[in-house]
Design a protein around this motif. Structure first.
Motif: not given
Length: 209
Positions: A160-165, A179-185, A198-200
Motif C-alpha cells: 500500500r506504499g508510495s512509488q514516489s517515496i 513512516c507509519g500509515h499501514i498498521h499491520s506493519d 521504519l514503520n514506527a
C-alpha cells in the motif's frame, strides 16, 4: 543521536503519555502522522505530547491536514515541535567529540490516494514527487506513507506504499526513513540500499544515528 520514533496515535492518550516518559532521554523525537481520527481529537494527544522538550519533527497523517497539525501544535504551545510537509529543517546533536547536523525532510498525508474517501488527507504520486523533489541527500526523511513494497503490507498482504517515496529514497539515500500509515506493519523495518526504513507505530521505537 538517540531518536524516538512513533506514528498513528489516533487520539490514544495512554500511548502519548508513555511517549512523553520515553522522550526524556531522546536527542530527537519523530512523529510520522495520524495524531487525529478523521480530523477529530487532535488535541487529545498534542496536549500531552507538548511536555516533550527534545527537538521534535512531525508530519501530518491522512487523518489531519498540515494546517490542522500546525494549529494544534501552536494551541498546545509545544515549543520544541516543528511541523514539516513538503519542506525541511536541520537538527543538531552533540557527541563526545563534536556536534553533528542532520538535514530532515518531511512529507505527510496518504500517498498514493487512499480508498477511504473525501475525509482522507491524500496526494497522488505526482504531487508526492513534487513535494519530495528538494529532499536532501544523506539526511532523515519523515513521511506518513511508506515507500512501496517495504514496510507497507496490509492485513491481506497487499502493498500500500508510495512509488514516489521509494524513488526519493533511492535517489537521496537518507540515513533513516520514518513512516507509519499501514498498521499491520507497525514496528517493522528494512533496508533499501544504505537506508533504514521504519514503520514506527504508536508504542515508540528507538533508532540510533
Amino acid at each position: 543521536m538517540n531518536v524516538l520514533c512513533f506514528s498513528d496515535l489516533h487520539c490514544d492518550q495512554a500511548a502519548a503519555t508513555l511517549l512523553v516518559e520515553q522522550a526524556r532521554t531522546a536527542d530527537l523525537v519523530i512523529g510520522a502522522g495520524d495524531f487525529a481520527n478523521r480530523h477529530q481529537g487532535i488535541s487529545d494527544t498534542l496536549d500531552i505530547l507538548r511536555q516533550i522538550e527534545a527537538p521534535s519533527i512531525l508530519v501530518p497523517g491522512n487523518g489531519e491536514t498540515a494546517e490542522e497539525l500546525k494549529q494544534a501544535v501552536q494551541d498546545a504551545t509545544w515549543k520544541s515541535a516543528t511541523v514539516l510537509h513538503g519542506n525541511g529543517t536541520t537538527v543538531s546533536a552533540s557527541t563526545d567529540d563534536d556536534a553533528m547536523e542532520y538535514p530532515v525532510w518531511g512529507v505527510g498525508g496518504g500517498i498514493p490516494i487512499t480508498p477511504f474517501g473525501a475525509w482522507s488527507y491524500d496526494f497522488d504520486e505526482q504531487q508526492g514527487e513534487a513535494m519530495l523533489a528538494d529532499c536532501p541527500h544523506n539526511g532523515i526523511l519523515v513521511v506518513h506513507s511508506p515507500p512501496i513494497d517495504t514496510v507497507d503490507h496490509d492485513s491481506a498482504g497487499k502493498v500500500r506504499g508510495s512509488q514516489s517515496i521509494l524513488d526519493c529514497v533511492k535517489r537521496c539515500q537518507p540515513k533513516l526513513v520514518v513512516c507509519g500509515h499501514i498498521h499491520s506493519d507497525w514496528g517493522k523495518q528494512m533496508k533499501v540500499g544504505p537506508t533504514t526504513i521504519l514503520n514506527a507505530g504508536p508504542k515508540g521505537i528507538w533508532m540510533t544515528l
